[in-house]
Scaffold this motif. Structure first.
Motif, PDB file in Angstrom:
ATOM      1  N   ILE A  25       3.414 -15.104  -9.098  1.00 11.31           N
ATOM      2  CA  ILE A  25       4.686 -14.961  -8.257  1.00 11.31           C
ATOM      3  C   ILE A  25       5.942 -15.072  -9.161  1.00 11.31           C
ATOM      4  CG2 ILE A  25       5.836 -15.630  -5.960  1.00 11.31           C
ATOM      5  CD1 ILE A  25       3.259 -17.343  -5.258  1.00 11.31           C
ATOM      6  N   GLY A 203      12.114  -4.732   4.132  1.00 10.95           N
ATOM      7  CA  GLY A 203      11.244  -4.436   3.111  1.00 10.95           C
ATOM      8  C   GLY A 203      10.052  -3.364   3.199  1.00 10.95           C
ATOM      9  N   THR A 205       8.160  -0.014   3.850  1.00 14.49           N
ATOM     10  CA  THR A 205       8.415   1.529   3.457  1.00 14.49           C
ATOM     11  C   THR A 205       7.602   2.604   4.066  1.00 14.49           C
ATOM     12  OG1 THR A 205       8.170   0.580   1.252  1.00 14.49           O
ATOM     13  CG2 THR A 205       8.365   2.898   1.425  1.00 14.49           C
ATOM     14  N   LEU A 235      12.906   3.183  -4.229  1.00 17.88           N
ATOM     15  CA  LEU A 235      12.352   2.452  -5.213  1.00 17.88           C
ATOM     16  C   LEU A 235      10.864   3.364  -5.447  1.00 17.88           C
ATOM     17  CD1 LEU A 235      11.595   0.710  -7.333  1.00 17.88           C
ATOM     18  CD2 LEU A 235      10.786  -1.109  -5.648  1.00 17.88           C
ATOM     19  N   THR A 240       7.635   6.788  -8.710  1.00 12.04           N
ATOM     20  CA  THR A 240       6.344   7.602  -8.962  1.00 12.04           C
ATOM     21  C   THR A 240       6.738   9.245  -8.682  1.00 12.04           C
ATOM     22  OG1 THR A 240       6.167   7.570  -6.321  1.00 12.04           O
ATOM     23  CG2 THR A 240       5.201   5.925  -7.423  1.00 12.04           C
ATOM     24  N   LEU A 260      14.480  -6.894  -3.550  1.00 10.43           N
ATOM     25  CA  LEU A 260      13.919  -8.433  -3.584  1.00 10.43           C
ATOM     26  C   LEU A 260      14.962  -9.526  -3.224  1.00 10.43           C
ATOM     27  CD1 LEU A 260      11.059  -9.371  -4.475  1.00 10.43           C
ATOM     28  CD2 LEU A 260      12.199 -10.027  -6.763  1.00 10.43           C
ATOM     29  N   LEU A 264      13.897 -11.772   0.054  1.00  7.23           N
ATOM     30  CA  LEU A 264      13.696 -12.952  -0.280  1.00  7.23           C
ATOM     31  C   LEU A 264      14.812 -13.907   0.302  1.00  7.23           C
ATOM     32  CD1 LEU A 264      12.190 -13.238  -3.857  1.00  7.23           C
ATOM     33  CD2 LEU A 264      11.117 -13.064  -1.518  1.00  7.23           C
ATOM     34  N   ASN A 267      13.962 -14.434   3.655  1.00 11.04           N
ATOM     35  CA  ASN A 267      12.714 -15.223   3.944  1.00 11.04           C
ATOM     36  C   ASN A 267      13.262 -16.827   3.665  1.00 11.04           C
ATOM     37  OD1 ASN A 267      10.308 -14.154   4.502  1.00 11.04           O
ATOM     38  ND2 ASN A 267      11.091 -12.414   3.178  1.00 11.04           N
TER      39      ASN A 267
ATOM     40  N   LEU B 110       5.536 -15.331  -1.538  1.00 10.87           N
ATOM     41  CA  LEU B 110       4.723 -14.196  -2.076  1.00 10.87           C
ATOM     42  C   LEU B 110       4.511 -13.250  -0.828  1.00 10.87           C
ATOM     43  CD1 LEU B 110       3.061 -12.713  -3.937  1.00 10.87           C
ATOM     44  CD2 LEU B 110       0.965 -14.570  -3.446  1.00 10.87           C
ATOM     45  N   GLY B 112       6.553 -12.417   1.589  1.00 13.23           N
ATOM     46  CA  GLY B 112       7.525 -11.821   1.958  1.00 13.23           C
ATOM     47  C   GLY B 112       7.855 -10.883   0.826  1.00 13.23           C
ATOM     48  N   ILE B 113       7.221 -10.650  -0.375  1.00 10.04           N
ATOM     49  CA  ILE B 113       7.790  -9.701  -1.308  1.00 10.04           C
ATOM     50  C   ILE B 113       7.328  -8.180  -0.802  1.00 10.04           C
ATOM     51  CG2 ILE B 113       7.604  -8.791  -3.650  1.00 10.04           C
ATOM     52  CD1 ILE B 113       6.864 -11.567  -4.652  1.00 10.04           C
ATOM     53  N   PRO B 114       8.177  -7.167  -0.583  1.00  7.27           N
ATOM     54  CA  PRO B 114       7.976  -6.064  -0.140  1.00  7.27           C
ATOM     55  C   PRO B 114       6.686  -5.214  -0.771  1.00  7.27           C
ATOM     56  CG  PRO B 114      10.472  -6.295  -0.369  1.00  7.27           C
ATOM     57  CD  PRO B 114       9.673  -7.533  -1.296  1.00  7.27           C
ATOM     58  N   SER B 115       6.075  -4.672  -0.243  1.00  8.83           N
ATOM     59  CA  SER B 115       4.663  -4.283  -1.078  1.00  8.83           C
ATOM     60  C   SER B 115       5.177  -3.252  -1.965  1.00  8.83           C
ATOM     61  CB  SER B 115       3.751  -3.401   0.043  1.00  8.83           C
ATOM     62  OG  SER B 115       4.567  -2.594   0.811  1.00  8.83           O
ATOM     63  N   VAL B 116       6.221  -2.546  -1.684  1.00  7.01           N
ATOM     64  CA  VAL B 116       6.717  -1.471  -2.801  1.00  7.01           C
ATOM     65  C   VAL B 116       7.152  -2.105  -4.178  1.00  7.01           C
ATOM     66  CG1 VAL B 116       9.000  -1.247  -1.952  1.00  7.01           C
ATOM     67  CG2 VAL B 116       8.066   0.725  -2.848  1.00  7.01           C
ATOM     68  N   VAL B 117       7.581  -3.399  -4.083  1.00  8.01           N
ATOM     69  CA  VAL B 117       8.076  -3.958  -5.169  1.00  8.01           C
ATOM     70  C   VAL B 117       6.779  -4.293  -5.832  1.00  8.01           C
ATOM     71  CG1 VAL B 117       8.961  -6.379  -5.925  1.00  8.01           C
ATOM     72  CG2 VAL B 117       9.961  -4.697  -4.152  1.00  8.01           C
ATOM     73  N   ILE B 118       5.879  -4.900  -5.267  1.00  4.82           N
ATOM     74  CA  ILE B 118       4.569  -5.391  -5.917  1.00  4.82           C
ATOM     75  C   ILE B 118       3.738  -4.120  -6.591  1.00  4.82           C
ATOM     76  CG2 ILE B 118       2.077  -6.132  -5.198  1.00  4.82           C
ATOM     77  CD1 ILE B 118       3.376  -8.430  -3.429  1.00  4.82           C
ATOM     78  N   PHE B 120       5.333  -1.501  -7.435  1.00  5.15           N
ATOM     79  CA  PHE B 120       6.125  -1.063  -8.792  1.00  5.15           C
ATOM     80  C   PHE B 120       5.681  -2.080  -9.983  1.00  5.15           C
ATOM     81  CE2 PHE B 120      10.273  -2.153 -10.830  1.00  5.15           C
ATOM     82  CZ  PHE B 120      10.278  -0.915 -11.528  1.00  5.15           C
ATOM     83  N   PHE B 121       5.894  -3.323  -9.554  1.00  2.00           N
ATOM     84  CA  PHE B 121       5.340  -4.111 -10.760  1.00  2.00           C
ATOM     85  C   PHE B 121       3.885  -3.967 -11.252  1.00  2.00           C
ATOM     86  CE2 PHE B 121       2.829  -8.113 -11.531  1.00  2.00           C
ATOM     87  CZ  PHE B 121       3.421  -8.518 -12.611  1.00  2.00           C
ATOM     88  N   THR B 214      -0.347   0.001   2.422  1.00  3.37           N
ATOM     89  CA  THR B 214      -0.325   1.534   2.088  1.00  3.37           C
ATOM     90  C   THR B 214       0.444   1.543   0.746  1.00  3.37           C
ATOM     91  OG1 THR B 214       0.246   1.920   4.382  1.00  3.37           O
ATOM     92  CG2 THR B 214       0.640   3.797   2.932  1.00  3.37           C
ATOM     93  N   MET B 215       1.550   1.188   0.691  1.00  6.19           N
ATOM     94  CA  MET B 215       2.421   1.538  -0.454  1.00  6.19           C
ATOM     95  C   MET B 215       1.783   0.978  -1.998  1.00  6.19           C
ATOM     96  SD  MET B 215       4.623   2.849   1.023  1.00  6.19           S
ATOM     97  CE  MET B 215       5.421   3.452  -0.441  1.00  6.19           C
ATOM     98  N   MET B 219       0.630   3.679  -4.851  1.00  7.28           N
ATOM     99  CA  MET B 219       1.234   3.746  -5.952  1.00  7.28           C
ATOM    100  C   MET B 219       0.209   3.411  -7.378  1.00  7.28           C
ATOM    101  SD  MET B 219       4.903   2.003  -5.136  1.00  7.28           S
ATOM    102  CE  MET B 219       5.883   2.000  -6.420  1.00  7.28           C
TER     103      MET B 219
END
Lengths: 285, 288, 265
Positions: A25, A203, A205, A235, A240, A260, A264, A267, B110, B112-118, B120-121, B214-215, B219
Motif C-alpha cells: 500500500i 473514485g 470509473t 486517467l 490505455t 488519489l 483518500l 476516506n 487500501l 479506498g484506493i480507486p480501482s483505476v489507480v490500482i 494504473f499502478f 472492472t477497471m 487495464m
C-alpha cells in the motif's frame, strides 16, 4: 519449550504477511506521489486540457468528478438516512423489512459495471436524460446507497434506547422523539457514511463509463444534461487509450495523484470522524 | 395523527427505493438484452468463441468470458486467502492495541484506493515486473490481474475475518488456556474453528468484489477472449468485455444485447456469492 | 387459584381509584407475561409492586403508560381505566396518556443535554416556547425534585456531569415538568448507593401528597418504607394486594409469606 518456537515462528510469519500488505500500500501511494508531485501546478489544476490531454490541465475532470460525487450524495443521503430511520426505528421485523434488507445486500454486491449498464438502460435511454451528469449522478447514487444506509443504521443503533424511551415516556410522538432526541446524536455517524460514499463515488470509473463520461471535453458543463470529463475516466483514457502513452506519462501520474488525494482525503476524514464518534459514544456510558 | 403516519409513509417509501432498484436492475438488463434470447437465441451463448465484430461470422459464446472471469477470480482468491486470513489473525490476536489502531485504518485506506489507480499502478510497475520474472512478451495476463485483484480483496477479507475472530467469546479461549494449551494451539483448535463461518463469508464477499471488478482487469489482463487455465496467458473477463465494447456498439444490435446478457450472467454470479456469504455470515452473526 | 382471585378482589377495593385495571393480560408473541390482573390503584397514594425477577411487575408498570407499545410483538387484552378512560381504547391518545402518566426508569437516563434542556424537553415538545414559562417550569420541577439548590448555578452544564443519584432526581424532575397525575417508577433506586437511595425515598414521601405513585421494587424494606399499599406478583399473576403493613405482617397467602420472608426470590 518447543511449542514456544512454533508460536514465535507463526507470529513472525503473520507479522511479515501483514506488514508486506502495508508495504505494498505504502509503495503504491509513494510511487504515485513521487512521480505525480512534479506535475502538480496551478496551471495543471486550473487549466483546460489540450492535445487530447497530452498538455494543459485537468480542471474539467476535477469539476466533473466534484459534480458527479455531489450529485450522487445529494440523492443518496436523504434516501439512505430515511431508509435507515425506517429500518431501525419503525417496524423492525416483518416480511417487508426482510425484503428491504435483502435488497440492500444485493445492491451492495452488484458489480459497478452492471450499475453502468443499468444506468444506461434506465436513465440514459428510458428517461432519455442522455449521457449526462444527471444520469451519472443517479447511477452513482444507487451504487453508494447501501453504504449510506448501513452506516446510518449503525449510527442510529449506537444511540441508547433509553433516550428514546425517556422521550416517549414524556409524551413525545415517535417522530418528535427521533427528530429531537435520536437524530442529533446519530448525525456524526451518518456524516461518516456520507463521506465514505462521496469518496467512493469520486473514485468509480465503470458506472460513469456508460452514463456520463466524456473522452475529451475541454470546457465546463452548463447544465445537468451535459456530459463531463471525470478524473478516473481521464486517467483510464490517458493510461490505455492515448496514442502516445509513454509521452503522457507525467499527465497520467498527475491525474492519478489528484484523484488519489481527493479520495483518500475523504476516506481519512471518515476514519477520523468515526473513531471520534465511537469514543464519544463510549464516554457516555 | 395523520402527520406521524405521513412521515412513516415517507420513510417507508424511501426504504423501498432499494427494493425497487434491485427489481429495476433485473428488469432493465432483460429489457435491453432479452431479445437476444429469442434471436439469435439462447443456444448461441453456449459457444467457445466470442467474436462479436466479424465480417464472416459473429459469435457470442460466453465460455471464454466466463472462463476468463473464473480464472482471474480463483487465482486472486487463492493469493488473497493466506494474506487476508493471516493479516486478520495478526491484527485481531497478535498485534498490540496501538499497533492495531494504526494497521486497521491503513488497511482500510487500501480499500479506498480507486480501482483505476490500482490498475494504473499495475500497468506501469507490476506488468513489466511480471514480464521480466517469467520472460514473457507482455506482462498483461491473468496473473498480473489476479495479483492486483487479490490486493483489492484483501481489505474485505481482513476486515470481516477480524470481526469474526474478535467475536469469538473470551470464555472459549480461557477454557482452552486453562487446560494448558499454548496460545497457538488455542488459536488453531478453538478460535479459528469458531470463527470459520465468518472467515468463509469474508472470503466469499472478497470473491464477489473480485469477480465484479472492472477497471483493473480491463487495464491489465490483456483482454484476449480465450479459454485457458494458464495464469500467464492473456484473458478477458465479463466485466472488461462490457466496459470495453459498450462504448463502440450500435444501440439495439445483437452485440449490444449480448453485452447486457453478459451483465445478467455476471450479476447472477455475484448474487450467488452474496447469498452464499450471507448464509454463512448469518450463522456466525447469530452466535454472539 | 379461584380462591386467590376472590381474595385479592375483596382485599383490593379502594375508594376513588385513579387507575383501575380489569382482566389485564399481556403477551410477548406466544409467551404470556401477565394473566388476568385485576387491581385498583388509589389516588395520591404510593403503591408498591413487589415480586421476584420476571414476575411481570415491570411489564404491568409499563402497561400503565403504554410503553409496551414499543416492544415488538407485545399484545395486551383487558382494560385499564385512568380517571375513568380506557387507555387501550382504539381512539385513545397515547401522547396525552404519557403526559398524564410520567415514568422514571430503573437506570437513570438523562439526555446528553444541559440540565435546563433536560427538564425543558417535555414542555418544549408539547409546544411551550415562552422562555419565561420554561425557566419557571424548570425551577419549579427541580425544586419539587429536591435538586434545585444543588444545580441552580450550573443549569447550562451537561446533565451527564451529575452524580448517579442526582441524575435520577433529574429524571424525576423531568417527568414532573409536564405536570403528570400519575408517576410510575421502575426500581428507581436499584442502581444507587444507600445515601442516594435514602434521598429518593424521602423525595417519594414528599411527592405522594400531589401524585399517584406506582413503584416497582425488589427491595422489600423499601416497599415497606415508602408505600401504603403493596401488590405481590408471581409468575405473571397478581397473588395478593393490600395495605402494606398488613401484607408484610400478616400475609394471607403462602407464596406471599414465602417471598417476604426470603424463602425464594
Amino acid at each position: 519449550m518447543k511449542r514456544d518456537y512454533a508460536e514465535i515462528f507463526f507470529n513472525s510469519l503473520a507479522r511479515l504477511v501483514t506488514y508486506s500488505i502495508t508495504a505494498v500500500i505504502a509503495y503504491i501511494i509513494f510511487d504515485i506521489v513521487r512521480n505525480g508531485i512534479g506535475v502538480i501546478s496551478w496551471e495543471f489544476l486550473s487549466g483546460f486540457p489540450s492535445n487530447g490531454g497530452a498538455k494543459g490541465g485537468i480542471l474539467p475532470a476535477i469539476v466533473g468528478t466534484v459534480y458527479l460525487s455531489l450529485g450522487a450524495i445529494i440523492v443518496a443521503l436523504p434516501l439512505g438516512v430515511a431508509s435507515a430511520i425506517y429500518l431501525t426505528e419503525y417496524g423492525k421485523q416483518g416480511k417487508f423489512n426482510e425484503m428491504i434488507r435483502l435488497a440492500i445486500v444485493t445492491l451492495a454486491g452488484v458489480p459497478s459495471i452492471v450499475f453502468g449498464l443499468f444506468g444506461l438502460g434506465l436513465f440514459v435511454l428510458f428517461f432519455d436524460f442522455g449521457s449526462s451528469i444527471l444520469a451519472g449522478s443517479l447511477t452513482l447514487a444507487l451504487m453508494i446507497l447501501p453504504t449510506i444506509i448501513v452506516t446510518s443504521e449503525e449510527a442510529l443503533r449506537a444511540v441508547p434506547r433509553s433516550y428514546r424511551e425517556g422521550s416517549l415516556a414524556l409524551g413525545a410522538t415517535q417522530w418528535t422523539t427521533i427528530r429531537t432526541n435520536v437524530l442529533p446524536y446519530a448525525l456524526p455517524g451518518m456524516l461518516t457514511g456520507s463521506i465514505l460514499g462521496i469518496g467512493r463515488a469520486a473514485g468509480e470509473t465503470a458506472p460513469i463509463l456508460l452514463t456520463v463520461a466524456a473522452f475529451f471535453l475541454p470546457r465546463l458543463p452548463d447544465s445537468v444534461f451535459d456530459q463531463v470529463m471525470a478524473l478516473p475516466y481521464h486517467l483510464y483514457i490517458l493510461a490505455t487509450q492515448h496514442p502516445e502513452i509513454e509521452l503522457v506519462r507525467p499527465m497520467q501520474y498527475g491525474t492519478a495523484l489528484v484523484l488519489l488525494v481527493i479520495v483518500l482525503a475523504f476516506n481519512l476524514g471518515a476514519i477520523v470522524l468515526r473513531s471520534r464518534f465511537q469514543r464519544k459514544i463510549k464516554s457516555q456510558h | 395523527m395523520w402527520k406521524e403516519k405521513a412521515i412513516k409513509f415517507g420513510l417507508m417509501s424511501s426504504a423501498s427505493v432499494s427494493v425497487i432498484s434491485v427489481a429495476l436492475i433485473f428488469l432493465f438488463l432483460f429489457k435491453e438484452g432479452g431479445d437476444f434470447l429469442s434471436s439469435p437465441g439462447i443456444g448461441s451463448l453456449f459457444d467457445t468463441r466470442w467474436t462479436p465484430v466479424s465480417f464472416v461470422n459473429e459469435r457470442f459464446g460466453l465460455y471464454p468470458l466466463i472462463a476468463g472471469s473464473l480464472l482471474v477470480t480463483f487465482l486472486a482468491t487463492a493469493i488473497a486467502i493466506p494474506f487476508g486470513v493471516l493479516g486478520a489473525v495478526y491484527i485481531a490476536e497478535i498485534a498490540k492495541p496501538r499497533e492495531r489502531e494504526i494497521l486497521k485504518p491503513f488497511i482500510e485506506i487500501l480499500a479506498g484506493i480507486p480501482s483505476v489507480v490500482i490498475g494504473f499502478f499495475g500497468l506501469i510497475i507490476l506488468a513489466p515486473f511480471v514480464k521480466n520474472v517469467f520472460g514473457l512478451y507482455s506482462g498483461l495476463n491473468a496473473l498480473s490481474g489476479a495479483l492486483l485483484l487479490a490486493l483489492m480483496a484483501i481489505p474485505t477479507i481482513i476486515t470481516i475475518s477480524e470481526d469474526a475472530i474478535k467475536s469469538c467469546p473470551k470464555s472459549y479461549r480461557q477454557a482452552s488456556l486453562a487446560m494448558g494449551a499454548s496460545r497457538l494451539q488455542t488459536l488453531w483448535r478453538v478460535v479459528m474453528p469458531a470463527s470459520l463461518s465468518g472467515i468463509i463469508a469474508a472470503i466469499a464477499l472478497g470473491m464477489g468484489r473480485v469477480i465484479g471488478e472492472t477497471m483493473v482487469v480491463l487495464m491489465i489482463t490483456g483482454n484476449a477472449p480465450q479459454i485457458t487455465a494458464s495464469p500467464l496467458e492473456s484473458v478477458r473477463t465479463m466485466t472488461a468485455t462490457i466496459a470495453a465494447e459498450m462504448g463502440e456498439v450500435a444501440f439495439g444490435s445483437e452485440h449490444y444485447q449480448a453485452l447486457f446478457i453478459v451483465g445478467i450472467v455476471l450479476l447472477l454470479f455475484t448474487f450467488a456469492l452474496n447469498i452464499f456469504s450471507r448464509l454463512f455470515y448469518r450463522r456466525y452473526g447469530n452466535r454472539s | 387459584m379461584n380462591d386467590t382471585k376472590q381474595l385479592s378482589t375483596k382485599q383490593q377495593s379502594v375508594l376513588e381509584p385513579q387507575v383501575s385495571v380489569k382482566d389485564l393480560s399481556v403477551f410477548y408473541g406466544e409467551m404470556q407475561a401477565l394473566y388476568d390482573i385485576i387491581l385498583d390503584i388509589p389516588t395520591k397514594r404510593v403503591t408498591a409492586l413487589i415480586g421476584p425477577s420476571g414476575c411481570g411487575k415491570s411489564t404491568f408498570l409499563r402497561c400503565l403508560n403504554r410503553m409496551n407499545d414499543i416492544i415488538e410483538g407485545a399484545h395486551v387484552t383487558g382494560e385499564i381505566l385512568i380517571d375513568g378512560e380506557d387507555i387501550y381504547h382504539p381512539n385513545a391518545d397515547v401522547v396525552a396518556l404519557r403526559r398524564k402518566v410520567g415514568m422514571v426508569f430503573q437506570k437513570s437516563n438523562p439526555f446528553p443535554k444541559s440540565i435546563f434542556d433536560n427538564i425543558a424537553y417535555g414542555p418544549r415538545i408539547h409546544g411551550q416556547k415562552n422562555q419565561g414559562i420554561l425557566s419557571e417550569t424548570v425551577e419549579r420541577s427541580l425544586q419539587r425534585a429536591g435538586l434545585w439548590n444543588e444545580v441552580k448555578d450550573r443549569l447550562q452544564k451537561s446533565a451527564l456531569e451529575l452524580s448517579g443519584g442526582q441524575q435520577q432526581r433529574l429524571c424525576i424532575a423531568r417527568a414532573l415538568a409536564v405536570d403528570p397525575k400519575v408517576l410510575l417508577m421502575d426500581e428507581p433506586a436499584s442502581a444507587l448507593d444507600p445515601r442516594s437511595t435514602a434521598h429518593i425515598e424521602d423525595l417519594i414521601d414528599k411527592l405522594r401528597k400531589d401524585f399517584t405513585i406506582v413503584i416497582v421494587t425488589h427491595n422489600m424494606q423499601q416497599a415497606a418504607r415508602v408505600s401504603s399499599r403493596t401488590a405481590f406478583f408471581y409468575e405473571g399473576r397478581l397473588i395478593e394486594v393490600g395495605r402494606t403493613k398488613e401484607l408484610f405482617t400478616n400475609p394471607s397467602i403462602k407464596q406471599t409469606e414465602d417471598y417476604i420472608t426470603g424463602r425464594f426470590g
